[in-house]
Design a protein around this motif. Structure first.
Motif, PDB file in Angstrom:
ATOM      1  N   ASP A  16      34.504  43.630  31.428  1.00 15.08           N
ATOM      2  CA  ASP A  16      35.377  43.334  30.286  1.00 15.08           C
ATOM      3  C   ASP A  16      36.387  42.262  30.696  1.00 15.08           C
ATOM      4  OD1 ASP A  16      36.597  43.439  27.830  1.00 15.08           O
ATOM      5  OD2 ASP A  16      37.768  45.240  28.278  1.00 15.08           O
ATOM      6  N   THR A  17      35.892  41.046  30.847  1.00 17.18           N
ATOM      7  CA  THR A  17      36.731  39.949  31.332  1.00 17.18           C
ATOM      8  C   THR A  17      37.330  39.102  30.220  1.00 17.18           C
ATOM      9  OG1 THR A  17      34.749  38.579  31.522  1.00 17.18           O
ATOM     10  CG2 THR A  17      35.486  39.720  33.521  1.00 17.18           C
ATOM     11  N   GLU A  18      36.870  39.278  28.992  1.00 16.51           N
ATOM     12  CA  GLU A  18      37.357  38.394  27.930  1.00 16.51           C
ATOM     13  C   GLU A  18      38.875  38.432  27.763  1.00 16.51           C
ATOM     14  OE1 GLU A  18      36.958  37.529  23.191  1.00 16.51           O
ATOM     15  OE2 GLU A  18      35.245  38.380  24.232  1.00 16.51           O
ATOM     16  N   PRO A  82      40.691  40.354  38.948  1.00 23.21           N
ATOM     17  CA  PRO A  82      40.466  41.564  39.758  1.00 23.21           C
ATOM     18  C   PRO A  82      40.728  42.864  39.007  1.00 23.21           C
ATOM     19  CG  PRO A  82      41.604  39.904  41.057  1.00 23.21           C
ATOM     20  CD  PRO A  82      41.590  39.402  39.635  1.00 23.21           C
ATOM     21  N   ASN A  83      41.412  42.783  37.868  1.00 21.35           N
ATOM     22  CA  ASN A  83      41.715  43.987  37.089  1.00 21.35           C
ATOM     23  C   ASN A  83      40.677  44.274  36.002  1.00 21.35           C
ATOM     24  OD1 ASN A  83      44.227  44.394  38.462  1.00 21.35           O
ATOM     25  ND2 ASN A  83      45.122  42.765  37.222  1.00 21.35           N
ATOM     26  N   ALA A  84      39.702  43.386  35.829  1.00 15.63           N
ATOM     27  CA  ALA A  84      38.689  43.582  34.785  1.00 15.63           C
ATOM     28  C   ALA A  84      37.824  44.801  35.110  1.00 15.63           C
ATOM     29  CB  ALA A  84      37.820  42.339  34.657  1.00 15.63           C
ATOM     30  N   LEU A 114      34.799  31.798  40.706  1.00 19.77           N
ATOM     31  CA  LEU A 114      35.197  32.874  39.802  1.00 19.77           C
ATOM     32  C   LEU A 114      34.275  34.084  39.951  1.00 19.77           C
ATOM     33  CD1 LEU A 114      36.165  30.955  36.532  1.00 19.77           C
ATOM     34  CD2 LEU A 114      37.647  31.812  38.357  1.00 19.77           C
ATOM     35  N   LEU A 115      33.003  33.832  40.209  1.00 20.42           N
ATOM     36  CA  LEU A 115      32.072  34.926  40.476  1.00 20.42           C
ATOM     37  C   LEU A 115      32.569  35.777  41.639  1.00 20.42           C
ATOM     38  CD1 LEU A 115      29.369  36.493  40.507  1.00 20.42           C
ATOM     39  CD2 LEU A 115      28.389  34.577  41.800  1.00 20.42           C
ATOM     40  N   GLU A 116      33.063  35.131  42.690  1.00 21.05           N
ATOM     41  CA  GLU A 116      33.493  35.877  43.872  1.00 21.05           C
ATOM     42  C   GLU A 116      34.703  36.760  43.584  1.00 21.05           C
ATOM     43  OE1 GLU A 116      31.766  36.251  46.614  1.00 21.05           O
ATOM     44  OE2 GLU A 116      30.294  35.025  45.545  1.00 21.05           O
ATOM     45  N   ASN A 120      34.098  40.627  44.405  1.00 21.97           N
ATOM     46  CA  ASN A 120      34.965  41.289  45.379  1.00 21.97           C
ATOM     47  C   ASN A 120      35.688  42.497  44.780  1.00 21.97           C
ATOM     48  OD1 ASN A 120      34.262  39.426  47.333  1.00 21.97           O
ATOM     49  ND2 ASN A 120      36.038  38.111  46.971  1.00 21.97           N
ATOM     50  N   ALA A 121      35.924  42.456  43.469  1.00 22.68           N
ATOM     51  CA  ALA A 121      36.595  43.577  42.806  1.00 22.68           C
ATOM     52  C   ALA A 121      35.638  44.730  42.512  1.00 22.68           C
ATOM     53  CB  ALA A 121      37.242  43.100  41.506  1.00 22.68           C
TER      54      ALA A 121
END
Length: 221
Positions: A16-18, A82-84, A114-116, A120-121
């Motif tokens: 849920d990155t939007e 990182p909070n997504a 951005l993928l990383e 990582n999260a």
């Protein structure tokens, strides 16, 4: 048709990155011209970083260069991404497909940097995929089918035996152009008619509604 591989989009499909992108991009637009990023959200889904930047800068006539825009956007995203969270239903489906022996990969328009941040999260999630292909790995972004065909090649599965999960009309179009089955999750910022024009095999409001057995039955009719 036998589904031998599932190809996941990432932003808005797995994660849920939007809200992160809307805040990161919206803060730049608001600071520069006082506009509302929601005006172009529908046009940004599934697009590469460069294409998205061009859309925002041109639409709002931002008084900054693309390089300046992308730098500020990245600084914002480093804090937000990182909070997504993983979207509802994703873990259950990933586990189900694994139990069924279905290979899984990711095809995302995001660039590697951005993928990383997202990988990582959520290492436990991304470790379940046999391949992850990003926007830096292809010449043409969605709706071109290139990224889906490369992901299928990495999974060693023919396109006609792949099922794509997407949230963007551009991604659904690309998947169908690749000769794959494709299902979509509706985005509230996108008119449903834009999804229907892509002729997906099914549309959902949440992945908790998805059933592979039901989809197979409908496809077989």
């Amino acid at each position: 048709m036998e589904i031998q591989a599932v190809i996941w989009d990432m932003d808005g499909t797995l994660l849920d990155t939007e809200p992160c992108y809307m805040e990161a991009e919206g803060s730049i637009v608001k600071r520069c011209v006082g506009g509302d990023i929601a005006e172009v959200t529908h046009a940004l889904l599934g697009k590469t970083e460069n294409d998205s930047a061009n859309i925002v800068i041109n639409h709002f006539k931002l008084p900054i260069s693309k390089e300046e825009y992308l730098k500020e956007r990245y600084i914002n995203l480093m804090r937000l991404l990182p909070n997504a969270q993983v979207l509802p239903g994703v873990w259950e489906l990933v586990n189900e497909f694994e139990l069924r022996g279905i290979r899984q990969g990711v095809a995302t328009s995001s660039p590697k940097h951005l993928l990383e941040l997202k990988r990582n999260a959520h290492p436990d999630l991304f470790n379940r995929f046999q391949t992850v292909v990003c926007g830096d790995d292809v010449k043409n972004g969605k709706p071109d089918p290139e990224i889906f065909l490369l992901t299928a090649q990495n999974l060693d599965v023919a396109p006609e035996n792949c099922l794509v999960f997407e949230d963007a009309p551009a991604g659904l179009i690309g998947a169908k152009r690749a000769g794959m089955k494709a299902v979509g999750i509706l985005n509230p910022h996108v008119n449903k008619s834009l999804y229907e024009e892509c002729i997906p095999d099914a549309l959902f409001t949440s992945w908790t509604e998805f059933s592979l057995d039901r989809l197979n039955a409908n496809i077989s009719k």
